[in-house]
Design a protein around this motif. Sequence first.
Motif, PDB file in Angstrom:
ATOM      1  N   ILE A  24       0.840  -1.199   0.000  1.00 53.91           N
ATOM      2  CA  ILE A  24       0.000   0.000   0.000  1.00 53.91           C
ATOM      3  C   ILE A  24       0.878   1.253   0.000  1.00 53.91           C
ATOM      4  CG2 ILE A  24      -1.611   1.350   1.396  1.00 53.91           C
ATOM      5  CD1 ILE A  24      -2.913  -1.323   2.188  1.00 53.91           C
ATOM      6  N   ALA A  25       1.923   1.273   0.818  1.00 50.12           N
ATOM      7  CA  ALA A  25       2.823   2.424   0.868  1.00 50.12           C
ATOM      8  C   ALA A  25       3.559   2.600  -0.457  1.00 50.12           C
ATOM      9  CB  ALA A  25       3.823   2.259   2.009  1.00 50.12           C
ATOM     10  N   ARG A  26       3.960   1.504  -1.071  1.00 50.40           N
ATOM     11  CA  ARG A  26       4.653   1.577  -2.363  1.00 50.40           C
ATOM     12  C   ARG A  26       3.735   2.163  -3.429  1.00 50.40           C
ATOM     13  NH1 ARG A  26       5.388  -2.123  -6.731  1.00 50.40           N
ATOM     14  NH2 ARG A  26       7.364  -1.745  -7.773  1.00 50.40           N
ATOM     15  N   ARG A  27       2.507   1.705  -3.472  1.00 50.72           N
ATOM     16  CA  ARG A  27       1.554   2.221  -4.463  1.00 50.72           C
ATOM     17  C   ARG A  27       1.278   3.703  -4.240  1.00 50.72           C
ATOM     18  NH1 ARG A  27      -3.215  -0.700  -7.190  1.00 50.72           N
ATOM     19  NH2 ARG A  27      -4.310   1.044  -8.108  1.00 50.72           N
ATOM     20  N   TYR A  28       1.137   4.101  -2.973  1.00 47.54           N
ATOM     21  CA  TYR A  28       0.896   5.508  -2.646  1.00 47.54           C
ATOM     22  C   TYR A  28       2.057   6.378  -3.124  1.00 47.54           C
ATOM     23  CZ  TYR A  28       0.505   9.756   0.095  1.00 47.54           C
ATOM     24  OH  TYR A  28       0.455  11.070   0.478  1.00 47.54           O
ATOM     25  N   MET A  29       3.290   5.948  -2.874  1.00 48.96           N
ATOM     26  CA  MET A  29       4.460   6.731  -3.285  1.00 48.96           C
ATOM     27  C   MET A  29       4.584   6.804  -4.803  1.00 48.96           C
ATOM     28  SD  MET A  29       5.864   8.228  -0.841  1.00 48.96           S
ATOM     29  CE  MET A  29       7.293   8.819  -1.700  1.00 48.96           C
ATOM     30  N   ASN A  31       2.113   6.772  -6.972  1.00 45.48           N
ATOM     31  CA  ASN A  31       1.105   7.742  -7.414  1.00 45.48           C
ATOM     32  C   ASN A  31       1.528   9.162  -7.068  1.00 45.48           C
ATOM     33  OD1 ASN A  31      -0.587   5.848  -8.518  1.00 45.48           O
ATOM     34  ND2 ASN A  31      -1.809   5.609  -6.674  1.00 45.48           N
ATOM     35  N   TYR A  32       2.109   9.357  -5.887  1.00 43.47           N
ATOM     36  CA  TYR A  32       2.547  10.687  -5.469  1.00 43.47           C
ATOM     37  C   TYR A  32       3.640  11.218  -6.393  1.00 43.47           C
ATOM     38  CZ  TYR A  32       4.519  14.432  -2.691  1.00 43.47           C
ATOM     39  OH  TYR A  32       4.986  15.650  -2.275  1.00 43.47           O
ATOM     40  N   LYS A  35       2.216  12.274  -9.766  1.00 44.42           N
ATOM     41  CA  LYS A  35       1.509  13.548  -9.726  1.00 44.42           C
ATOM     42  C   LYS A  35       2.444  14.717  -9.427  1.00 44.42           C
ATOM     43  CE  LYS A  35      -2.810  11.504  -8.199  1.00 44.42           C
ATOM     44  NZ  LYS A  35      -3.743  11.346  -7.083  1.00 44.42           N
TER      45      LYS A  35
END
Length: 73
Positions: A24-29, A31-32, A35
């Motif tokens: 989850i943290a990897r996917r969030y980073m 995407n961040y 963007k």
Amino acid sequence: MGIVWVIIIAVLALIGGVALGFFIARRYMMNYLKKNPPINEQMLRTMMMQMGQKPSQKKINQMMRSMNNQQNK
């Protein structure tokens, strides 16, 4: 015998939670960063021109080096 099962389930839940949290943290980073990409030379040159400065390559290299040094600290 019942306490052994409780310990096994707790260890498995802990391992599953760590793995899930990592993904989850990897996917969030990812995407961040998609963007909000890190600053590159072209963005730096544009910012300097907007501030009314004429950017030389030497000045841009110096600023990029100082920004990279700040990130590494």
